[in-house]
Write an enzyme that holds these catalytic residues in place. Structure first.
Site, PDB file in Angstrom:
ATOM      1  N   GLY A 228      -4.947   0.569   6.281  1.00 13.68           N
ATOM      2  CA  GLY A 228      -4.226   0.396   6.782  1.00 13.68           C
ATOM      3  C   GLY A 228      -3.348   1.255   7.813  1.00 13.68           C
ATOM      4  O   GLY A 228      -3.317   3.154   7.002  1.00 13.68           O
TER       5      GLY A 228
ATOM      6  N   GLN B  34      -6.857  11.654  -6.543  1.00 14.15           N
ATOM      7  CA  GLN B  34      -5.143  11.785  -5.468  1.00 14.15           C
ATOM      8  C   GLN B  34      -4.127  12.122  -5.603  1.00 14.15           C
ATOM      9  O   GLN B  34      -3.641  12.141  -4.587  1.00 14.15           O
ATOM     10  CB  GLN B  34      -5.539  10.682  -5.149  1.00 14.15           C
TER      11      GLN B  34
ATOM     12  N   HIS C 155      -0.605  -4.528   2.242  1.00 15.91           N
ATOM     13  CA  HIS C 155      -2.117  -5.651   1.525  1.00 15.91           C
ATOM     14  C   HIS C 155      -2.757  -6.379   1.609  1.00 15.91           C
ATOM     15  O   HIS C 155      -3.889  -6.961   2.400  1.00 15.91           O
ATOM     16  CB  HIS C 155      -2.087  -5.044   0.415  1.00 15.91           C
TER      17      HIS C 155
ATOM     18  N   ARG D  79       5.911   2.280  -2.103  1.00 14.15           N
ATOM     19  CA  ARG D  79       6.282   3.120  -2.350  1.00 14.15           C
ATOM     20  C   ARG D  79       8.422   2.953  -2.342  1.00 14.15           C
ATOM     21  O   ARG D  79       9.087   2.922  -2.889  1.00 14.15           O
ATOM     22  CB  ARG D  79       6.389   4.433  -2.509  1.00 14.15           C
TER      23      ARG D  79
ATOM     24  N   SER E  28       5.257  -0.509   1.877  1.00 18.55           N
ATOM     25  CA  SER E  28       4.612   1.026   0.744  1.00 18.55           C
ATOM     26  C   SER E  28       4.492   0.105  -0.660  1.00 18.55           C
ATOM     27  O   SER E  28       6.002   0.119  -0.920  1.00 18.55           O
ATOM     28  CB  SER E  28       4.722   2.056   1.093  1.00 18.55           C
TER      29      SER E  28
ATOM     30  N   LYS F   5      -1.039   2.461   8.863  1.00 16.50           N
ATOM     31  CA  LYS F   5       0.644   3.437   7.806  1.00 16.50           C
ATOM     32  C   LYS F   5      -0.208   4.861   7.432  1.00 16.50           C
ATOM     33  O   LYS F   5       0.521   5.451   7.995  1.00 16.50           O
ATOM     34  CB  LYS F   5       1.171   2.684   7.027  1.00 16.50           C
TER      35      LYS F   5
HETATM   36  O1  PAF Z   1      -4.399   3.866   0.458  1.00 10.56           O
HETATM   37  C1  PAF Z   1      -4.215   3.808  -0.285  1.00 10.56           C
HETATM   38  O2  PAF Z   1      -4.271   3.158  -1.332  1.00 10.56           O
HETATM   39  C2  PAF Z   1      -5.829   4.941  -1.340  1.00 10.56           C
HETATM   40  O3  PAF Z   1      -5.401   6.678  -1.092  1.00 10.56           O
HETATM   41  C3  PAF Z   1      -7.110   4.614  -1.513  1.00 10.56           C
HETATM   42  C4  PAF Z   1      -7.342   4.190   0.088  1.00 10.56           C
HETATM   43  C5  PAF Z   1      -7.144   2.399  -2.144  1.00 10.56           C
HETATM   44  C6  PAF Z   1      -8.042   5.834  -2.024  1.00 10.56           C
HETATM   45  O4  PAF Z   1      -7.703   5.771  -3.427  1.00 10.56           O
END
Ligand code: PAF
Length: 289
Positions: free
Chosen positions: A151, A63, A39, A191, A189, A153
């Site tokens: 990103g 999502q 990030h 995760r 990531s 990725k």
């Molecule tokens: O990649 C992400 O972290 C998310 O999918 C995003 C683009 C911030 C949308 O919630």
């Protein structure tokens, strides 16, 4: 630069407008928090291209599928703010509440991009990209940035968002930023923090698998997608502690499988692999020579 935190959508809109009226370009780095070096790389890139950088932090519920990790998703706001302060590039963190993004309890308005979200990650995460395109379209509407940074990725996400911005006529340029990697190649990531020590030792095979595809296509002249996929599966098969979700080669324009790798075509070699509940992805965008 002193970091300001804004939670109100109306306030971020007027902040952004004021910046642009004073001649400052605005960049948006959308995130779900749990910030890491990947990030910060996006923020750094944004800082090199625009005058004012906004980082949004919003764990977007739409999502996540019903059996996914929404509740367990790491929320580390204090630490995220500390990291951004220390980096000294971002001007504002936009951290809306759920009602700020979804003002009615049962949301009925969605932005979807046909087909491109159904394959690869979309096949095992139905509805995921509909959530991503909807939240990003709302963030773009609220912040009205000149540029937004994502990103590579998440190449499928990037390609879908680029298509959405083009077809919806958003004024924002969608910029893809190369993946930041650990020394063994593992893509950074949020995760990765779920991995055990032994899983972490095997996680580098994801990047080796996409690296093998790139090498076969770019340097060995392979044109048969099936053979490239088999080679990627071979590499990923060296990991013993998890299970493969997918290993694919798709066209970058429609994200559907390709069989023959035509010269001049841009393709995406992509893998997804489960280590326990952590689902990791990696990919490479390759222009066939
Ligand atoms: O990649 C992400 O972290 C998310 O999918 C995003 C683009 C911030 C949308 O919630």
């Amino acid at each position: 630069m002193r970091l300001e935190v804004i939670t109100d959508p109306a306030e971020i809109s007027s902040w952004s407008l004021q910046q642009q009226r004073s001649g400052n370009s605005v960049g948006l780095v959308p995130t779900m928090g749990a910030l890491h070096a990947g990030h910060l790389g996006l923020v750094e890139r944004a800082g090199s291209e625009v005058d004012r950088v906004v980082v949004s932090i919003f764990v977007n519920p739409t999502q996540f599928g019903p059996n996914e990790d929404l509740d367990a998703y790491p929320r580390t706001m204090e630490e995220d703010l500390r990291m951004l302060e220390a980096q000294g590039i971002a001007a504002v963190v936009f951290a809306p509440r759920v009602e700020g993004i979804y003002p009615t309890p049962s949301n009925k308005t969605w932005v979807t991009v046909d087909d491109m979200g159904n394959y690869l990650c979309g096949a095992s995460r139905p509805g995921h990209f509909k959530g991503v395109t909807t939240v990003v379209s709302r963030l773009l509407t609220m912040v009205q940035p000149d540029r937004a940074f994502f990103g590579l990725k998440d190449a499928q996400q990037f390609l879908i968002l680029k298509r959405m911005a083009q077809e919806m006529g958003f004024r924002t340029a969608i910029v893809g930023v190369p993946t930041v990697r650990e020394p063994d190649g593992l893509a950074m990531s949020s995760r990765n923090r779920y991995l055990t020590e032994r899983e972490r030792a095997e996680a580098g095979y994801l990047s080796s698998a996409v690296g093998a595809a790139k090498n076969m296509i770019e340097h060995s002249g392979e044109r048969n997608a099936k053979r490239v996929i088999a080679a990627m599966e071979d590499v990923l098969g060296r990991a013993k502690l998890g299970k493969t979700d997918y290993v694919e080669i798709v066209g970058a324009d429609d994200l559907q499988p390709v069989h023959h790798l035509n010269s001049g075509a841009t393709v995406l070699a992509a893998v997804a692999y489960y280590f326990g509940k952590a689902r990791l992805i990696d990919n490479s965008i390759i222009v066939v020579p």
